[in-house]
Write a protein that holds these residues in place. Structure first.
Motif, PDB file in Angstrom:
ATOM      1  N   PRO A  85       0.818  -1.214   0.000  1.00 35.59           N
ATOM      2  CA  PRO A  85       0.000   0.000   0.000  1.00 35.59           C
ATOM      3  C   PRO A  85       0.852   1.265   0.000  1.00 35.59           C
ATOM      4  O   PRO A  85       1.957   1.277   0.557  1.00 35.59           O
ATOM      5  N   LEU A 179     -13.463  -1.987  -8.877  1.00 38.60           N
ATOM      6  CA  LEU A 179     -13.272  -1.878  -7.439  1.00 38.60           C
ATOM      7  C   LEU A 179     -11.936  -2.432  -6.984  1.00 38.60           C
ATOM      8  O   LEU A 179     -11.342  -1.934  -6.033  1.00 38.60           O
ATOM      9  N   SER A 180     -11.447  -3.472  -7.641  1.00 37.87           N
ATOM     10  CA  SER A 180     -10.208  -4.081  -7.176  1.00 37.87           C
ATOM     11  C   SER A 180      -9.035  -3.117  -7.288  1.00 37.87           C
ATOM     12  O   SER A 180      -8.022  -3.300  -6.624  1.00 37.87           O
ATOM     13  N   ALA A 182      -8.804  -0.429  -5.997  1.00 35.97           N
ATOM     14  CA  ALA A 182      -8.604   0.271  -4.720  1.00 35.97           C
ATOM     15  C   ALA A 182      -8.191  -0.664  -3.602  1.00 35.97           C
ATOM     16  O   ALA A 182      -8.144  -0.272  -2.442  1.00 35.97           O
ATOM     17  N   GLY A 183      -7.864  -1.926  -3.932  1.00 36.28           N
ATOM     18  CA  GLY A 183      -7.468  -2.865  -2.887  1.00 36.28           C
ATOM     19  C   GLY A 183      -8.636  -3.307  -2.026  1.00 36.28           C
ATOM     20  O   GLY A 183      -9.799  -2.984  -2.319  1.00 36.28           O
ATOM     21  N   TYR A 184      -8.303  -4.062  -0.984  1.00 35.90           N
ATOM     22  CA  TYR A 184      -9.334  -4.556  -0.069  1.00 35.90           C
ATOM     23  C   TYR A 184      -9.010  -4.084   1.329  1.00 35.90           C
ATOM     24  O   TYR A 184      -7.851  -4.174   1.709  1.00 35.90           O
ATOM     25  N   GLY A 186     -10.919  -1.393   0.637  1.00 35.53           N
ATOM     26  CA  GLY A 186     -11.140  -0.485  -0.480  1.00 35.53           C
ATOM     27  C   GLY A 186     -12.447   0.284  -0.436  1.00 35.53           C
ATOM     28  O   GLY A 186     -12.769   0.942   0.554  1.00 35.53           O
ATOM     29  N   ILE A 187     -13.192   0.218  -1.514  1.00 28.82           N
ATOM     30  CA  ILE A 187     -14.388   1.045  -1.686  1.00 28.82           C
ATOM     31  C   ILE A 187     -15.565   0.458  -0.893  1.00 28.82           C
ATOM     32  O   ILE A 187     -15.935  -0.691  -1.096  1.00 28.82           O
ATOM     33  N   ARG A 237     -15.205   5.140 -10.241  1.00 24.59           N
ATOM     34  CA  ARG A 237     -15.404   3.713 -10.022  1.00 24.59           C
ATOM     35  C   ARG A 237     -16.883   3.383 -10.108  1.00 24.59           C
ATOM     36  O   ARG A 237     -17.741   4.167  -9.731  1.00 24.59           O
TER      37      ARG A 237
ATOM     38  N   PRO D 188     -17.341  -3.899   2.690  1.00 25.66           N
ATOM     39  CA  PRO D 188     -16.554  -3.592   1.487  1.00 25.66           C
ATOM     40  C   PRO D 188     -17.279  -4.052   0.217  1.00 25.66           C
ATOM     41  O   PRO D 188     -17.894  -5.121   0.206  1.00 25.66           O
TER      42      PRO D 188
END
Ligand SMILES: NC(=O)c1ccc[n+]([C@@H]2O[C@H](COP(=O)([O-])OP(=O)(O)OC[C@H]3O[C@@H](n4cnc5c(N)ncnc54)[C@H](OP(=O)(O)O)[C@@H]3O)[C@@H](O)[C@H]2O)c1
Ligand SMILES: NC(=O)c1ccc[n+]([C@@H]2O[C@H](COP(=O)([O-])OP(=O)(O)OC[C@H]3O[C@@H](n4cnc5c(N)ncnc54)[C@H](OP(=O)(O)O)[C@@H]3O)[C@@H](O)[C@H]2O)c1
Ligand SMILES: NC(=O)c1ccc[n+]([C@@H]2O[C@H](COP(=O)([O-])OP(=O)(O)OC[C@H]3O[C@@H](n4cnc5c(N)ncnc54)[C@H](OP(=O)(O)O)[C@@H]3O)[C@@H](O)[C@H]2O)c1
Ligand SMILES: NC(=O)c1ccc[n+]([C@@H]2O[C@H](COP(=O)([O-])OP(=O)(O)OC[C@H]3O[C@@H](n4cnc5c(N)ncnc54)[C@H](OP(=O)(O)O)[C@@H]3O)[C@@H](O)[C@H]2O)c1
Lengths: 356, 356, 356, 356
Positions: A85, A179-180, A182-184, A186-187, A237, D188
């Protein structure tokens, strides 16, 4: 035959980390040797990982323990992939480079260090030579190479061959991202169900900044007094899992035809293709010629290896000097892990990485 | 005090039809007198309607029976709202006009008849006079007035005041539209879950064509030898229920500032505002000044009556001659039923509709 | 070594058809020889198919032309897979059987013919013998075998070993199903975005009816005067693409423990496993022991071949006689195409299919 | 006429907080006097709030400043509504009660204190008398009253009249819940797009525990030696914004008919209805008699005030002793803010709240 190199994957349980694991499971000469994490340290990889991709956790990886992010524990590691990150990545990557590791980073922290390559192997491979300067200046045995923001790559890859061959005046971009990216975690779900979420000025600006730098580092084949092009990006997104969709309008300084642009995109190849690198797709850009394509669901896994080609379609003539195209890029594959592996293959080929 | 006029709503069970029903339930001088349908004829409205909007079916309407789409059954009807599907609408609307009814149509079938207004009341109210030509030419007692494609309105409403006051060179648009814009059953779920669905050349082109015509019908206040502007649109649907989101880049023939553009948008008023028509929002365009707004979920119902204002935000300077803005329009309200009611109020005010 | 058999896939462009194509691409002795369709006849498969599954259209299939659904054109075909829509399937399948083809049908039309097997290869393989009766009675050279409703299979597969080993009083089921179960175009998007869609009495009842029949055809190993069990099902769709999720409460006539039930599920094997059929998963039921699993996204592709195992978890004791479990089944794979291929392998093994 | 009481809303910017604000805007004798928050303290409410509900922020509220959660700043406040997050709520609520405030809490922290009512006004109003014990024992001038978990209410409200009138043996519940039930940021997005998310044992168990307690506190009208009923719940979230959907199977100790159960549900009224409290819906339970209803999208706002009635449908006979029903409850309205306001009205009526 090439000797097998051992890779450590930092952030191995993350959305980019899992693509490294998946893609390296079948790699001819790079093998996963160390899985690093943070919250999941001490647990078997297969139990803690959210495998939000195709296939299953490779059997030989599932039982490996996630370990600390510490260079001192990685004696037999030859390459370090770093999808950490933002913020966490910066100092960790420096430490690894200092310890002599080649660090391939997908994180933004060092992308704009003047001595760090921001590498798309097909587009600006000669920037690899920045590594020499980097090592000298920083007195490191290892080094850091970064890959660009996934969103920037979705535009930069199709823009690059066009920029190299035509005089672009400006390009105006609108992204509809997954969405992926933004990582988990995330959004938050409440931000995207029945909604379109704008990412705001900050995200727009870094997209523009990265595309600008990448294009400026291509080898231009056109005579143009004024190299500058004006870029605009508006980023969003929506509720898609993987795959960034980007609408790209390009205005030229001269009349163009979509046919010529199409040929340029279709025939684009780079060093990875010439060198037949194992993770290089036959074509970095796959042209698709259907009215309602590309689509995120159907095109994000395009190419071979899957997800390594950017699919471009909807080529359209707006007026004599303006055209439109649409791209779909798999953000965690071409836009991150796959891009990182391809960069590594090129670095190996150029002698920057070897058994330590 | 004005006498109450009776309205028939064709396609009353459709996604636009329900907004007519909802909005007219509180109208000061237009009242629902006839609910027409096709498959649902003979059944109580409240039982068959999919009420995909806010609130509940008005009590006094719930028990009304849906009736055939037949002018001969509508003796006491003064106005006919026609949100009928493309293809079905054309001949039906002609028949009603022939029978003497003022027909306010949201369907595309007659939008490009040269003697039919394509009306946004704030933007091109003087085109109402086409009705005189229409009646004469066609020898009709009634007439047809159309409202534009919802998608076209989402761009045309903010573009209109800008076009009237500045010299626009080109505008490049990307839309992210909602599912209700395609009616019911409309878009298959498998096309939009985890996907972005491009609408294709046909939809792109009709969007451009309608915006062009509408802008050409505004009263320009600038000196410009060359009225022409170049337009491009790339249109999509995603998994949102109501509300079209549009990213609009505008390039001018001269230097502009976003401040000036902002003032122009903010101060825009039209005849409906001057006449204080009951369905006219205070401001046709609501400027919003937050980095992550407008958003479809939070802004589609903006204004008063709800959904009648187009929300515009993300005003940004791309370069000296190019700016960016984003709009959200409620497609079935401002983009259809609400626009139809507002048009009707203007037509009444101008003497085109009275008790039959 | 077995000779290669040629298969025709009816409805080959449908959601089940594509899984047949995908799974047969690597089959050891069944090969796709004919792709049938309706609207897409005459076009190359790769151009018309909506490939809503993993991977890409197999290269050797992409250029094949979609052809009419006509037995007279299929001279060299040995097996006919029939995932045709309800209503269309019935007469077509009879015609093919009359012409001598073994027809493996996923459609509901013949599921309750008394002489037609409703086959889950692990659960009721002995019902294959109905074919003899069928051929005799109908004077057909070919025959029809059906596979059950995907939803019914998601419950019947875990219920079967339990029913064989314990005295069940009743089972109460709630399903949360995916969109692909309804084919394409199938469920309108406006029915499932921000919604839960009940499928209604009809769907509930056929689910119960199929599960009842399948269980009644298992070989029970318990002494039970009263074979009857009471079943209830409440069925829904939500916005998932593939994979049916089913919550199954089971009440027994005697005290049970989840441990015993777990062992029974875990050790369940059938003839396909004993015969090591190529499409048989090692375990038809994969037990998963995590609090928040199974999940549709992460478990639908479980097993090997992917999607052939039903994942069961959330085993819980409600009271001494009632337990709870949750299953996830890949509806178009185990619940349709994969089940059809597995059935075919068993039929071949038992001598019911050979070169024609 | 009643004097106007001033309310403070803690957690006023949260998903429950906004419903308090919305519903109190039109309340006849309770008025918002203080908006408390945490991260948003110091900013105008209208600027910071995510208004994820119908309508717009009430004009008179939009400019109010969000203030600290401190009893010493609330001199003129008569009632404190506390939709604070779990953990944060407990000590804060005690402090307010100690300071003499009537605290109406939607949070779980004090729900199982033996001297704190867990109140559904129609179901267990007599538990209000626990307040006397509470004050005495704790030596507080104020008090705490809690409302149950939204999920528990969705089952408890329809189960209550049935439990009061019939001998229930067991009830087996499966919930399909909305995202707003988890607050913001909450779930999430990657957990619910193309997925069904199980909430796990912990959530299942607390649902069962709350329903059990609530039912045990009803006034039973049936002779039953054994009051105990066995409950099971399996809880999930899917990608819906508001509204919990619950499938409820009920097995009785005697034969029942759905007709009788239907009548019981339809005729259910409680003290709020008898007292005509302003926030009491005419019917706490609205029976709906359509095969594919209730649906989350179309039924969550049912009743008057909107969202205050639980919609029950799909009444079905599974066997002579088992029936099925389905409920939809608006989790943030009936299940939280609306339930809190209704509780307050009852408390006022019973003399527990007055001007301080
Ligand atoms: N997602 C994309 O599409 C994409 C594309 C291009 C670039 N990137 C960049 O790639 C990076 C990773 O993104 P992602 O989406 O994979 O993120 P993610 O899903 O949030 O994963 C983060 C990973 O980093 C680990 N981690 C978190 N904090 C850490 C720390 N302080 N020290 C060591 N490890 C830590 C986590 O381990 P535990 O699980 O063990 O805690 C996890 O494995 C980011 O910099 C992002 O900007 C992402
Ligand atoms: N949706 C939008 O955002 C939007 C915006 C601008 C303009 N429009 C235009 O408005 C029109 C209606 O759109 P919609 O979204 O409301 O469509 P919709 O939801 O599909 O509704 C169609 C309605 O028309 C009726 N109908 C269908 N065929 C008919 C026929 N042959 N004769 C008489 N009535 C018939 C249906 O009645 P039964 O239910 O009784 O069969 C139903 O009430 C279309 O022309 C569309 O292009 C829509
Ligand atoms: N989807 C599931 O999960 C599932 C599970 C178990 C069983 N089933 C059953 O499998 C069958 C197929 O389902 P599906 O989901 O694959 O449906 P689908 O996606 O709607 O596909 C239908 C297919 O049938 C063809 N077709 C349609 N009408 C035809 C006709 N009159 N004659 C010949 N071909 C025709 C279509 O060809 P063109 O595209 O060329 O028009 C298409 O290939 C149904 O009976 C269904 O109940 C489905
Ligand atoms: N959502 C439902 O459906 C539902 C139903 C029944 C019961 N409940 C219960 O109601 C409560 C609130 O839920 P929600 O969904 O409204 O949550 P939410 O959307 O997360 O909102 C939380 C609110 O609490 C404030 N807050 C957070 N930490 C705080 C602290 N330490 N001190 C003071 N204020 C603090 C926040 O203020 P800032 O924004 O200023 O930081 C925000 O206003 C929870 O206990 C939940 O279990 C919720």
């Amino acid at each position: 035959m090439r000797r097998t190199l051992k890779a450590a994957i930092l952030g191995s349980t993350g959305l980019v980390g899992i693509e490294y694991v998946r893609m390296l499971a079948n790699h001819p000469y790079i093998k996963v040797g160390y899985l690093a994490g943070k919250g999941s340290v001490g647990k078997p990889y297969g139990e803690v990982v959210r495998w939000q991709t195709i296939g299953q956790v490779p059997t030989e990886i599932a039982d490996m323990e996630v370990k600390p992010t510490d260079p001192k524990l990685m004696d037999d590691v030859d390459i370090v992939f770093s999808p950490l990150p933002q913020g966490a990545a910066g100092p960790v990557e420096e430490e690894f480079a200092k310890h002599g590791f080649p660090v391939i980073s997908n994180s933004p922290d060092h992308r704009f260090d003047p001595d760090v390559p921001l590498l798309i192997p097909e587009v600006n491979p000669h920037t690899i030579s920045l590594i020499d300067k980097q090592r000298e200046r920083r007195d490191w045995r290892g080094f850091i190479v970064t890959t660009p923001l996934c969103t920037a790559q979705g535009a930069a890859i199709p823009l690059a061959p066009i920029y190299m061959n035509f005089k672009i005046d400006s390009s105006l971009i609108t992204t509809i991202q997954s969405l992926s990216g933004a990582g988990y975690p995330g959004i938050p779900s409440l931000d995207v169900i029945d909604n379109v979420l704008p990412l705001g000025d900050n995200y727009d600006n870094k997209t523009v900044k990265e595309i600008s730098r990448i294009l400026s580092e291509t080898k231009r084949m056109v005579d143009d007094d004024d190299n500058n092009l004006s870029l605009g990006a508006t980023t969003h997104r929506v509720a898609t899992i993987h795959g960034h969709y980007e609408v790209i309008y390009i205005t030229f300084k001269e009349d163009v035809t979509v046919e010529k642009i199409g040929e340029t995109l279709d025939s684009f190849r780079g060093e990875p293709q010439n060198l037949k690198l194992p993770t290089a797709p036959d074509k970095p850009i796959l042209l698709i010629n259907q009215d309602a394509r590309p689509q995120v669901y159907f095109d994000r896994w395009a190419g071979n290896p899957p997800g390594m080609s950017v699919v471009v379609g909807r080529l359209g003539q707006i007026n004599r000097r303006t055209i439109r195209l649409v791209s779909v890029i798999h953000n965690t594959v071409r836009g991150a892990a796959g891009g990182g592996i391809l960069a590594t293959e090129l670095l190996i080929e150029k002698g920057y990485i070897d058994k330590r």
